[in-house]
Design a protein around this motif. Structure first.
Motif, short mmCIF file in Angstrom:
data_model
loop_
_atom_site.label_atom_id
_atom_site.label_comp_id
_atom_site.label_asym_id
_atom_site.label_seq_id
_atom_site.Cartn_x
_atom_site.Cartn_y
_atom_site.Cartn_z
N TYR A 179 0.82 -1.21 0.00
CA TYR A 179 0.00 0.00 0.00
C TYR A 179 0.86 1.26 0.00
O TYR A 179 2.02 1.25 0.37
N GLU A 180 0.21 2.35 -0.41
CA GLU A 180 0.83 3.66 -0.31
C GLU A 180 0.76 4.14 1.14
O GLU A 180 -0.14 3.77 1.89
N GLY A 181 1.67 5.03 1.50
CA GLY A 181 1.82 5.45 2.89
C GLY A 181 0.57 5.99 3.55
O GLY A 181 0.31 5.72 4.72
N ALA A 182 -0.26 6.73 2.82
CA ALA A 182 -1.46 7.34 3.42
C ALA A 182 -2.50 6.30 3.79
O ALA A 182 -3.48 6.62 4.48
N LEU A 183 -2.33 5.07 3.34
CA LEU A 183 -3.34 4.04 3.52
C LEU A 183 -3.00 3.07 4.64
O LEU A 183 -3.48 1.93 4.66
N ILE A 239 -1.60 -8.05 -3.05
CA ILE A 239 -2.77 -7.24 -3.36
C ILE A 239 -2.36 -5.79 -3.12
O ILE A 239 -1.95 -5.44 -2.00
N ARG A 240 -2.42 -4.96 -4.14
CA ARG A 240 -1.93 -3.59 -4.03
C ARG A 240 -3.10 -2.62 -3.81
O ARG A 240 -4.15 -2.72 -4.44
N LEU A 241 -2.86 -1.67 -2.90
CA LEU A 241 -3.83 -0.62 -2.62
C LEU A 241 -3.19 0.72 -2.94
O LEU A 241 -2.08 1.01 -2.49
N GLU A 286 -2.48 -12.76 -12.44
CA GLU A 286 -1.16 -12.20 -12.13
C GLU A 286 -1.15 -11.31 -10.89
O GLU A 286 -0.10 -11.11 -10.28
N GLY A 287 -2.28 -10.75 -10.52
CA GLY A 287 -2.28 -9.86 -9.36
C GLY A 287 -3.61 -9.17 -9.16
O GLY A 287 -4.54 -9.29 -9.97
N THR A 288 -3.71 -8.42 -8.06
CA THR A 288 -4.93 -7.71 -7.70
C THR A 288 -4.58 -6.29 -7.32
O THR A 288 -3.65 -6.05 -6.53
N MET A 289 -5.35 -5.31 -7.85
CA MET A 289 -5.10 -3.91 -7.59
C MET A 289 -6.41 -3.21 -7.24
O MET A 289 -7.40 -3.33 -7.97
N VAL A 290 -6.40 -2.49 -6.10
CA VAL A 290 -7.51 -1.61 -5.74
C VAL A 290 -7.00 -0.18 -5.84
O VAL A 290 -6.02 0.18 -5.18
N THR A 291 -7.66 0.64 -6.65
CA THR A 291 -7.31 2.05 -6.78
C THR A 291 -8.52 2.88 -6.37
O THR A 291 -9.59 2.76 -6.98
N GLY A 292 -8.36 3.70 -5.35
CA GLY A 292 -9.46 4.51 -4.86
C GLY A 292 -9.28 5.97 -5.19
O GLY A 292 -8.16 6.49 -5.20
#
Length: 669
Positions: free
Chosen positions: A44-48, A82-84, A104-110
């Motif tokens: 995840y990115e830092g803010a998350l 799993i990427r956020l 290949e992978g999972t991505m959640v983009t909010g």
């Protein structure tokens, strides 16, 4: 045979569609799946930080292998992740997200933090339930591409704890399920005539005295007492704990301090706050349900009390809105009070409705000074709406339409579709299980909840922007235990979620119902008590006979006249008007019935209320023109014998009555 094979293929194809509630705005199933393995990590990115941690906890509860979430770092390569991530530039509303799952992978983009959170809730719904055998053999997320955003910004659930108190841990569990369904508001009703449930340090008697009542009506006899003292309250620290727990899950907790009515508990604790100058003034914490006459006096002393209480409430509830109730405030005490009559004369007020408006406007100023917005039930319109008030419309849509046209924001909470304290299954079979299955009344099956559109038809596009969203209510007179709360709320909460989130043009009850079974598997695995959804009735009589009536159905979308002769003893027709002499309900039969016994039952033996026919007759005809009286109704029931050649039966009202009528299965034997 070819048609049967095609139908089977279509069913198989539909079953393969991802089961998500609420239905996303856009969803396309892919090929294959993304396996969840012991070393699957959340990156995840830092803010998350918080969202990632909670999601990792949720995955760990299912897999038994909690992998610590990892901050985004291009130097670290993970075998399974799993990427956020956040992308404020996404062309979606607040809370919108994109979810991409492939082998290949999972991505959640909010679009924002809430959007990432909602994407993770969709992922959880796509996974097998906790404890499922699928986890042992290797669980996987089906490949899918989703672009999603909420229809409304207010997606709420109301919970009353003033009538019956529930443990903090249970309320946290409830919050988890609200989040699971992408709801974002918990309206917490924490004060009423039967108990004050929030600690106010400046006024300790509110909980010491107002937090307890002498007795409670037992199940099965709402006009009686169990003789047992009942009460309790939440400390401010406990409330802060619940509020923080909800906020981490993108849920705002909106408190309700109901005023100026529904204040018996507070007035009992501090009698000087009430209309103490009226005859026979004797406030008490109320043992019975319903509307009581105790109202706050509109004095400076009272407004000082309100200001003090709201100061402490605002300190523990950071919500934008504070709900002040404003509903069901009887005007009797004000109109009897010399002190209030003097105020009315001074302020140019003509009646109690003006006093209500005066009170609400004063409270709005108090809240505005604290940087908060006032929201109240639609009775706050009485005497004139406060300038910046938001209306929660529960008595149908008229108040909502008028408020929106005046430029006020509105949350739809209509009793016609959104009161979950009503029976969701037929009353008689429910009560046959035991008196503890008693509900307040009414009939609110899941298909009726689902049919609701929160935007009233009387609004144009610009006015409709004032509809903030939608909320369902759980009043707790008959919710003594937490398992009863769950049984009452679920699975109707899923229907609420879909009407609050999904584009109206994508709603389809049959499709929703096909997705509901996998969601209920999550309830079952987690030990959440829930009812089995009632199948919608069909608008047809059991044999093709026809019905004509002058009576208007209470709910035209499913309480049809045909249900009084459909062969199901648990369905019924329910009118929505006061009866007048000459009103009729006429059944024209496919074939003549001669000498057969006929029985018609009206009222609470078939429906949820005592809406029986007081004065009426059962008649027969062989040609639909000349009618012969078979018998008169007595205590809501008519029994007699059909004359020779009878082809039509008619229920005819002989004198007006104030209440409605429900008609059960017309029996011909």
């Amino acid at each position: 045979m070819r048609k049967a094979l095609l139908a089977a293929a279509l069913v198989s194809c539909l079953a393969a569609e991802p089961a998500i509630i609420p239905l996303p705005k856009e969803m396309k199933a892919g090929e294959g799946s993304f396996p969840i393995v012991p070393n699957t990590s959340v990156r995840y990115e830092g803010a998350l930080d918080q969202v990632a941690k909670l999601f990792a906890d949720d995955l760990g509860a299912r897999t038994g292998n909690r992998a610590a979430p990892l901050r985004e770092d291009p130097l670290i390569e993970l075998a399974s992740e799993i990427r956020l991530k956040l992308d404020p530039a996404l062309p979606l509303r607040p809370g919108g997200y994109k979810l991409e799952v492939s082998p290949e992978g999972t991505m959640v983009t909010g679009k924002d933090m809430a959007g990432v959170w909602y994407g993770t809730r969709s992922l959880l719904q796509l996974l097998p339930p906790i404890g499922s055998a699928d986890w042992k053999k290797g669980a996987a997320i089906p490949a899918v591409s989703i672009t999603d955003e909420p229809r409304f910004g207010w997606r709420g659930m109301h919970l009353d704890v003033s009538r019956h108190l529930h443990a903090v841990e249970d309320i946290k569990k409830f919050i988890d399920w609200l989040a699971f369904h992408k709801l974002n508001t918990l309206h917490w009703h924490i004060t009423d005539d039967q108990g004050w449930r929030v600690e106010i340090k400046k006024y300790p008697k509110l909980t010491e005295i107002g937090g307890y009542r002498d007795s409670t009506p037992p199940y099965g006899n709402r006009d009686s007492d169990d003789g047992k003292r009942y009460g309790g309250f939440y400390t401010q620290e406990q409330i802060k704990e619940v509020v923080a727990y909800a906020a981490a899950r993108q849920i705002a907790v909106v408190p309700e301090i109901d005023m100026p009515g529904h204040m018996a508990a507070a007035i009992t604790a501090y009698p000087e706050l009430g209309n103490s100058d009226i005859p026979n003034y004797s406030p008490k914490v109320r043992n019975r349900w319903g509307i009581h006459f105790d109202t706050l006096a509109p004095t400076e002393e009272t407004f000082k009390f309100v200001d003090d209480v709201l100061t402490e409430i605002c300190a523990i509830f950071p919500s934008t809105y504070i709900h002040i109730g404003g509903d069901e405030a009887p005007k009797d005490q004000w109109e009897q009070s010399p002190r209030v009559r003097e105020l009315m004369k001074k302020e140019g007020m003509k009646d109690g409705h003006d006093v209500q408006s005066y009170f609400v406007k004063r409270v709005e100023k108090i809240l505005a000074a604290k940087g908060r917005k006032l929201i109240g039930w639609d009775e706050i319109r009485e005497g004139g709406l406060a300038p910046n008030a938001t209306v929660m419309s529960w008595r149908g849509e008229a108040g909502a339409v008028a408020s929106a046209k005046e430029g006020h924001d509105v949350v739809m909470a209509s009793t016609s579709h959104l009161y979950l304290d009503h029976y969701q299954l037929p009353k008689n079979p429910e009560l046959a299980k035991g008196v503890e299955f008693e509900a307040w009344g009414g009939f609110q099956p899941i298909y009726n909840v689902y049919s609701y559109d929160p935007v009233p038809k009387g609004l144009n596009a610009e006015e409709a922007k004032h509809i903030l969203g939608v909320q369902a209510q759980l009043w707790a007179e008959y919710l003594k235990t937490w398992d009863k709360v769950e049984y009452t709320a679920f699975p109707r909460i899923a229907a609420l979620a879909e009407i609050a989130w999904t584009p109206v043009e994508k709603k389809n009850y049959e499709d929703f119902r096909s997705r509901l079974d996998p969601i209920m598997a999550h309830y079952k695995a987690a030990g959440v008590r829930h009812a089995q959804p009632l199948a919608p009735p069909k608008r047809q009589t059991k044999d093709g006979s026809t019905i004509e009536t002058s009576l208007r159905s209470f709910r035209a979308e499913f309480l049809w006249p045909e249900l009084a002769y459909d062969g199901d003893p648990e369905t019924f027709f329910w009118s929505a008007a006061k009866l007048k002499a000459g009103d009729h309900f006429t059944l024209t039969l496919r074939a003549a019935v001669s000498g057969k016994k006929v029985k018609v039952v009206t009222g609470d033996k078939v429906g949820p209320f005592t809406d029986k026919l007081d004065r009426g007759v059962l008649e027969a005809s062989s040609n639909g023109q000349q009618w012969t009286e078979i018998t008169a109704f007595k205590d809501g029931v008519a029994e007699g014998t059909a004359p020779e050649g009878t082809t039509s039966l008619r229920i005819r009202v002989t004198a007006a009555q104030e209440h409605w009528i429900s008609i059960g299965e017309i029996e011909i034997e």
